[in-house]
Design a protein around this motif. Structure first.
Motif, PDB file in Angstrom:
ATOM      1  N   THR A  69       3.667   5.598  -5.869  1.00 44.57           N
ATOM      2  CA  THR A  69       3.548   5.598  -7.337  1.00 44.57           C
ATOM      3  C   THR A  69       2.378   6.448  -7.783  1.00 44.57           C
ATOM      4  O   THR A  69       2.452   7.099  -8.828  1.00 44.57           O
ATOM      5  N   THR A  70       1.299   6.483  -7.003  1.00 44.71           N
ATOM      6  CA  THR A  70       0.152   7.333  -7.333  1.00 44.71           C
ATOM      7  C   THR A  70       0.541   8.818  -7.210  1.00 44.71           C
ATOM      8  O   THR A  70       0.213   9.608  -8.085  1.00 44.71           O
ATOM      9  N   GLU A  71       1.229   9.162  -6.125  1.00 47.92           N
ATOM     10  CA  GLU A  71       1.669  10.540  -5.927  1.00 47.92           C
ATOM     11  C   GLU A  71       2.655  10.956  -7.016  1.00 47.92           C
ATOM     12  O   GLU A  71       2.611  12.088  -7.483  1.00 47.92           O
ATOM     13  N   ALA A 101       0.829  -1.208   0.000  1.00 43.93           N
ATOM     14  CA  ALA A 101       0.000   0.000   0.000  1.00 43.93           C
ATOM     15  C   ALA A 101       0.864   1.259   0.000  1.00 43.93           C
ATOM     16  O   ALA A 101       0.561   2.239  -0.693  1.00 43.93           O
ATOM     17  N   TRP A 102       1.956   1.241   0.769  1.00 43.45           N
ATOM     18  CA  TRP A 102       2.870   2.390   0.814  1.00 43.45           C
ATOM     19  C   TRP A 102       3.490   2.632  -0.554  1.00 43.45           C
ATOM     20  O   TRP A 102       3.557   3.767  -1.028  1.00 43.45           O
ATOM     21  N   ILE A 103       3.909   1.566  -1.215  1.00 48.71           N
ATOM     22  CA  ILE A 103       4.488   1.677  -2.563  1.00 48.71           C
ATOM     23  C   ILE A 103       3.435   2.210  -3.536  1.00 48.71           C
ATOM     24  O   ILE A 103       3.722   3.078  -4.366  1.00 48.71           O
TER      25      ILE A 103
END
Length: 69
Positions: free
Chosen positions: A63-65, A57-59
């Motif tokens: 990647t979304t940001e 989830a952190w990754i």
């Protein structure tokens, strides 16, 4: 190491495991933890562990940001 979808293990990860997966030094993980910018971790006694689902989830957030910038 047992793997799940997304090539992450099914067991809780050590800092060495996460450093290897992210290709960063273990010391970088500790610095991120102090700055509260790295993946979420928890302690089992004096041992630091990472949940593979939270790491994923952190990754995904990173990647979304990065895609939005």
């Amino acid at each position: 190491m047992a793997m799940t979808r997304g090539d992450l293990p099914t067991r809780y990860l050590t800092p060495e495991d996460v450093a290897e997966l992210l290709a960063v030094p273990v010391q970088t993980l500790y610095q991120w933890r102090r700055k509260r910018t790295g993946p979420p971790a928890f302690r089992v006694g004096r041992h630091l562990r990472y949940d593979p689902a939270q790491l994923r989830a952190w990754i995904a957030r990173l990647t979304t940001e990065a895609g939005a910038a």
